[in-house]
Design an enzyme around this catalytic site. Sequence first.
Site, PDB file in Angstrom:
ATOM      1  N   THR A 165     -22.658  36.779 -17.302  1.00  0.00           N
ATOM      2  CA  THR A 165     -22.898  36.382 -15.913  1.00  0.00           C
ATOM      3  C   THR A 165     -22.276  34.913 -15.897  1.00  0.00           C
ATOM      4  O   THR A 165     -23.040  33.891 -15.472  1.00  0.00           O
ATOM      5  CB  THR A 165     -24.384  36.364 -15.373  1.00  0.00           C
TER       6      THR A 165
ATOM      7  N   LEU B 266     -23.094  32.134 -13.256  1.00  0.00           N
ATOM      8  CA  LEU B 266     -24.267  32.617 -12.001  1.00  0.00           C
ATOM      9  C   LEU B 266     -25.432  32.886 -13.012  1.00  0.00           C
ATOM     10  O   LEU B 266     -25.337  33.199 -14.304  1.00  0.00           O
ATOM     11  CB  LEU B 266     -23.829  34.335 -11.728  1.00  0.00           C
TER      12      LEU B 266
ATOM     13  N   HIS C 270     -35.139  23.679 -26.937  1.00  0.00           N
ATOM     14  CA  HIS C 270     -35.459  25.070 -26.964  1.00  0.00           C
ATOM     15  C   HIS C 270     -36.740  25.705 -27.564  1.00  0.00           C
ATOM     16  O   HIS C 270     -37.308  24.820 -28.284  1.00  0.00           O
ATOM     17  CB  HIS C 270     -34.047  26.047 -27.234  1.00  0.00           C
TER      18      HIS C 270
ATOM     19  N   ASP D  61     -36.297  24.045 -36.701  1.00  0.00           N
ATOM     20  CA  ASP D  61     -35.121  24.389 -35.431  1.00  0.00           C
ATOM     21  C   ASP D  61     -35.846  25.536 -34.825  1.00  0.00           C
ATOM     22  O   ASP D  61     -35.972  26.657 -35.266  1.00  0.00           O
ATOM     23  CB  ASP D  61     -33.906  24.679 -36.212  1.00  0.00           C
TER      24      ASP D  61
ATOM     25  N   GLU E 167     -31.807  29.626 -26.982  1.00  0.00           N
ATOM     26  CA  GLU E 167     -30.711  29.002 -27.305  1.00  0.00           C
ATOM     27  C   GLU E 167     -29.892  29.462 -28.206  1.00  0.00           C
ATOM     28  O   GLU E 167     -28.711  29.037 -28.766  1.00  0.00           O
ATOM     29  CB  GLU E 167     -31.535  27.568 -27.546  1.00  0.00           C
ATOM     30  N   GLU E 168     -30.635  30.001 -29.092  1.00  0.00           N
ATOM     31  CA  GLU E 168     -29.864  30.443 -30.373  1.00  0.00           C
ATOM     32  C   GLU E 168     -28.999  31.419 -30.088  1.00  0.00           C
ATOM     33  O   GLU E 168     -27.795  31.723 -31.134  1.00  0.00           O
ATOM     34  CB  GLU E 168     -30.940  31.032 -31.502  1.00  0.00           C
TER      35      GLU E 168
ATOM     36  N   GLU F 273     -28.400  28.966 -17.871  1.00  0.00           N
ATOM     37  CA  GLU F 273     -28.778  29.496 -16.836  1.00  0.00           C
ATOM     38  C   GLU F 273     -29.443  28.980 -15.798  1.00  0.00           C
ATOM     39  O   GLU F 273     -29.115  28.997 -14.607  1.00  0.00           O
ATOM     40  CB  GLU F 273     -29.615  30.594 -17.244  1.00  0.00           C
TER      41      GLU F 273
END
Lengths: 697, 697
Positions: free
Chosen positions: A263, A266, A362, A372, A410-411, A419
Site C-alpha cells: 500500500t 496509503l 516500536h 531491541d 517496525e522489524e 502507515e
Amino acid sequence: MIKTVLVGLVCGAVALTLGVLIGHFGITNNSSSAPSWINDIGKDVDENIVEKFLSEVDRLNIEENLRELTKVPHLATSEGDEQTVQFMLKRWQDPESGLDKAWREEYEVYLSFPDAKNPNKVTVVSSSDTVLYTLREKEKNYTKDQEDPDIVQPYAAYSPAGQPKGKLVYANQGKPSDYELLNRTVDLRGTIAITRYGGAGRGAKAINAAPYGVIGVLVYTDPLDINDGLMSDINETYPHSWYLPPSGVERGAFGSQYGDMLTPYLAAKEETYRIPFKNVTGVPPIPIQPIGFEDAYRLICELGGEGAPTEWKGAFNCTYNFGGPGFKPESTQNDVIKNSSNVMGVIRGSVEPDRYVIYGNHRDSWVHGAIDPSSGTSVMLELSRVLGKMVKEGKWRPRRSIIFGSWGAEEFGLIGSAEYTEQYFTMLSERTIAYINVDIAVFANATLRASAMPELHIEKLTNELIRLSVQTRILVGYLSGAGSDYAPFVHYLGIASMDLSYTYDRSKTNARIYPAYHTAYDTFHYASNFIDPGFFSHQAVARTAGNVLIRLADSLVLPLNCSDYAESLEDYLNKAVDLYQEKLSSRNISMGRSLLEFKSTFNLKNETPLKVRRINDQLMLLDRAFLNPLAFPDKYAYRHVIWASSSANVGTFPGLADAFAKADSSGQTGDWEKVHHHMSMLSQAIDGAAGMLENVI
Amino acid sequence: MIKTVLVGLVCGAVALTLGVLIGHFGITNNSSSAPSWINDIGKDVDENIVEKFLSEVDRLNIEENLRELTKVPHLATSEGDEQTVQFMLKRWQDPESGLDKAWREEYEVYLSFPDAKNPNKVTVVSSSDTVLYTLREKEKNYTKDQEDPDIVQPYAAYSPAGQPKGKLVYANQGKPSDYELLNRTVDLRGTIAITRYGGAGRGAKAINAAPYGVIGVLVYTDPLDINDGLMSDINETYPHSWYLPPSGVERGAFGSQYGDMLTPYLAAKEETYRIPFKNVTGVPPIPIQPIGFEDAYRLICELGGEGAPTEWKGAFNCTYNFGGPGFKPESTQNDVIKNSSNVMGVIRGSVEPDRYVIYGNHRDSWVHGAIDPSSGTSVMLELSRVLGKMVKEGKWRPRRSIIFGSWGAEEFGLIGSAEYTEQYFTMLSERTIAYINVDIAVFANATLRASAMPELHIEKLTNELIRLSVQTRILVGYLSGAGSDYAPFVHYLGIASMDLSYTYDRSKTNARIYPAYHTAYDTFHYASNFIDPGFFSHQAVARTAGNVLIRLADSLVLPLNCSDYAESLEDYLNKAVDLYQEKLSSRNISMGRSLLEFKSTFNLKNETPLKVRRINDQLMLLDRAFLNPLAFPDKYAYRHVIWASSSANVGTFPGLADAFAKADSSGQTGDWEKVHHHMSMLSQAIDGAAGMLENVI
C-alpha cells in the site's frame, strides 16, 4: 545554481526576542484586568519542572518495565505482541496515568513468517541427494528464555519460498564487487552463495547475487565482525559475556523499502487497494536464509576452490576458499496480511494543542527483544509516567501537545510508523514541531549519542547533561538512513527529528552492533547482566529524552537552531563545489554560489502571541521546504533533498552526489541532464527554505 | 471505502465562537493595563471600512485604467507588455499608493511566436501548385487599433512549423468522434482538416487528428457559435454590434498543460534545468492555424464529397461536405525562451502578516486585450487604489497581508502564476488563506458570476450585493478546469479560490464567449461601446471583489464555510454511489459509506488569540488535505482529488469518474485496479480533510 544561506542573524534574534517577550508578558501578568489567558500564553519553560522531571525518573522502574515487556517473545502481530499492546494500553489508559487519552490504531499489513510446522531447512547433500549434514533449525538454550515455544525460527522475512540446490561458494559480504570478483574465478550459475553480514543491506546480498545466476544465499555473522573474533560458548560468549553464541542467528526483514509494501503512500486499512506483489521492488528474488557461525564454520571450512582474498577472511581458523560441495536450503515460509497495532497516547497542550511534539518507538521484536526495542519502550513508559504524574497532580501541563507512539511491525520495515505518517499526512505535516525516537535505548553504556537534524542540535541539551553529570561525553551527529522509525518523519514528512541512545566506546570493541541483536539471546537476562547493569544508562536516556521533550513542548520560542542548519548547508555546498564544480562547468552546468544573508528586522516592541507563533511556524516549517516528491524518483517515500540516504556517501547533498557519480561513471548525456535537473530541484528547495526564514512578507 | 463528512456542527460553532471572542476582547480593551496589542488582536471586520471601500470605488477610474492599459497591443514579453509592467510598477510603487512594496518577478519561459517578416500563409493550390486563392494574413481594419504594426498575426501558439499540402476535409469540432466518423467515409491520410472552435480543446483538434494521418489542421469560429449566426460586416457585426467580423480570428495557446513547458515543477529561472522539447506532451504534433470565418466560408462551401451530418453544420448558407481540393498552409513560427514578468504588490497585515490573501489577474493579452485581461487589471488597479488610500490615510490596515499579482504570459498557458506557485510552493501552501481571480471582469453585463470552491460560497457576499442593489441575480458555481490563473492555486496548491466576473444572460445569446475574444477587435472601443457602456458592471465586480478581499483579510474568524463543503462532498458521494456502486460491488471493490459526524467541543470560555488562529488554520488547511501528488499520474500539476478536471463530467469525484469510465469501457483488470487505487487515495484524502476539522488532539 546552488545557493546556500547564512541565517545566523535571524537565529540570533530569536534568543533576544525571547527575552523581551518574557519581560513583556511578565508585566501584563501583574495586572488584574488583563485577560485571564495572558498568564499562560506568554509562559516559557519552567526550569523547576525540568528539575522535577529529572529527579523523578527512576532507573528501577525502567528495569521493571523491561522485565514485564520481555516475559515472552513479541514478534509483530503475534500473541506476545498483543500482550504488549494490552500492557501499554493499560498503563496509558489508567485514569491515574495523567494522559488525556490513549488508543490503538490498527493496520492490515503485509508480513512474512516461516511455517512453524514445516520449518525452513538447510542441508548438505551428496550428489545422490543423501543428506550429509543438517544445519541447526533453532538456537541453543542457555536460559529458559530460549525454550519458549513461541520463538520464531531464524529466517529472512520477505525471502521467497523455494528449494534451490547447488554448489556452495563463499561470496564475502555479498556486495556487487564481491560477486563480480568471485565470478571471475567461479561460474556462479546454479550456485548457493554463503555471505557474511555487513557491507551490504540484508536483501541486497540476494539482489546482487541473482544477476550472476546464483540461486540461493546463506548469510551468517562472522565472529570477527560481532565477537571481536571470539568463538567459544565455553567461556567466551553468552552466557559468560555479551558476545554472540555460535548458534545465534540475526533475523531481519530483507525488503529495502519502508512501510507496508502493498500500500505505497496509503494507510493499510482493510479496504485499501493493494498493489500486486509482482510489482513490489527491493525484495530478494531468490531464497536467502540466515544461519549461525557454528554452522557457517563447518560449511566455509569445507569449501574447496581457490583461496579468497585476505579482506574476505573472517575469524574462522581455516582458509576461506571460494567454492565446494552440494548443498540444499529449503524454505517454506509464507507471506500473509496481518493486523498490526500502534498504541498511541496523548498529553494535550494547554496553549497550543495544535502543535505536536511526538515521541516514539516500536514495540515489536524478533524474539524477546530486551534491547531491541524494549529498552526504548521501557524508557518511554517511565518518561510518560513521570510527565503524566505531573499533569495528574496539577503541577504542569505542556504548552504544546505531546503524542506518544508505540509502533507495530517496525522489524518488517518501519511499518507502523510509516502507515501512521501516510494516514495522517496533512495533519502531521502542518502541526508537528519535532519527532524524538528512542528505539534501542542502550546499545552499550559508554557514550550518549544524539543523532539529529541540525536545528535539533540543541545546546541546552549538552549543557544540561554536563550539569547533571549524567555524562560528559556526548556524540552529536546527523540523522541519516532509515534505521528506525524516524525515517518516515524525516524523509516523508520533513519533520525535525532526533534519535537518542547510549552506545559503544569504539576504542573497546569492533562489534558491528551489540552481539545478541535480533537473536534469541536478546533477553532481560542479557540486558541486565551485560548491557546496562543497574540501568543507569537507561535512566540517562530517559532523562535526556524527557528534557528535550519538555523544552520542545514548553519553550515560548522553539529551541530550534537554524544557524546550525545554515552551517551544515554551507559545509555541503563547499564540498559540492570542491568535488563537482570543475566537471560541471566543463559541461556548461553552472554552479554559481550565492550566499544570501538574512537581515533580522524583528521589531522587538509590542510583541504579540501571534508574532511568537509566526516565528515558531517559520522554524517548524523550515524542513518542510526541503521536500520535493520528485527529487528521488527511484527511492520510495524519500522527499527530503538534504537528508536522503546516498550511495556516494561523500558528505554533500545526497541526490546530487548520487546523480553526479552515475553521470561521471556512465558519461551519458541523459545522466548529466539528471545532475542538472537535481541541482535545480535542490536550488529551488534551498531558496524555498531560506524564504521561509525571511520576513514573512 | 469512500467516506464523507458532516461538518455542520463544527462550522456552526465558528459563528458562535466569533461572537464570544469579540465580546471577550472587547472587555479587555477597556482596561488600560492590558497589553497594547490586545486591541488589535481581537478586532473583527469593521463594516464602516467595507462601506467606505464600496463608496470610493469609481467606475470612471476603471474606464481610465482600461484606456491606459489598452493603448497598444501587449502580447506577453513584447514591448507593449513591458509598458504595462512599467505602468503597474509606477502605480504600485508610488509612495502615495499606500502599498508597502511592489516589485517585478522575472521568469525565462518557453513561448511561441510567428515570424513577423515571414508570416504564416494558407493558400489553395492546384495540382500543379498554382496558387488559386490566398487566405487573409491579418484582420480587416475598422478602427485605428487594427492598424497597429505590433498586432500579432493570427496563429496557434506551440503549433509546429511546417508546410503540409493535401486535400481539405471538414472535421466538425475535431473531437475524437468527429475524426472517427469522417474516417469511415474519407481516407484521412495526407489530408488537411478544417475544424471549428468548440467541443474539444484547441490543441486537441490537432492531437486527435494526427493518429488518422491528417497532416495539418485549420480552425475557425463558425458564426453559429459566436454570432448567433450573423455573418455580415455591413450592419450585423462589429463595429455595428459586439459580433465578430468575418475576418476576426481567435488566437490562442495550443498546448494543454499549464505553466512553462520546459521546467515542470520548477520555477523557470535562467539556470533552471529544461527538459528537451521532445519530452513535452500535450502539444500539436502537426501544424495548425486559426483563420476567420470569411475564409472558412470560401473553403467549406467549395468542399465536395459526401454531406456532413446535421449536427456538424454551422451558419454558412451552403452544404457542409466532407472533402475537397488541394491546399497548402505554411507555418514558419518559432519557439523561443523569453523573459516574462509578474508584477507584485503588497499591503502588509497588521496582526497576522504571515497569512496571505492573494488577488490576481494576468496582464498579457493577444492583441489590445481590452476585455481579456485588461478589464480585470483595470478593476484590480482601482481596487488596490482604494485599499491603498485607506492605508495611506491611516484609516485602515488589514489584519492579514494582501498580495496583488499581475501575472505574465497567461495566454501561453497560465505561465506567470504557475511559475510563481512553483517558486514559492511551501511559503504559499503554508500561509495562503485564499486566492481571488478576476481575469475577464466583464464578459457581458447581465449577471454577476462567482465560481468558487464551496467554502468560499460566502453568504455575506450575496447578502451584501442584494443590500447594495448592485445586482439581485448572482450565479454561484464551482470552480473547475484550468481556464485562468486560479488553476495552479486550486490544483497544485489546494488553496480555496474564487473567480469573479460579470457574464451573459444565456437566454439572450448563444455566443460561446464574447465575440471579439482573442481577436484584434478586443479594444477599448469595443469594451466601452458593446460590453459595458458606463463601466457599471466593472464597478460592481470591483466592489464585490474588494468586499470579499476585506472580509478574508479582516475577519477574526475566517469566513470560510465548511458546511457547504460537506454538502458538496455528500452530493458527490451520492452520485458516485448511484453510478458506480453496483458494478464495483460485482468486482469485489467495496464502496462502504460512512458518514462521520463531528462533534463540536469548542470550549467557549477563556478564548485566546491562539485558539482563534487554531480554528482559522483548520479552515485554511482544509483543502490542502485533499491534495495527493499521485492521484492524477497523467495530468500535470493536478493534485486536488475533488476539483480536478474530468472528461467523464458527471458531477462526482473527477478521478473516480474518469477511472471508472476507462475501466468500464476497456473491461481490463488493470483498469479496475486503478479504480480501486484511486478510491483508496480519495478515501484517505477525505478522511484527512475531515481530520483537519476535528479537535486538534
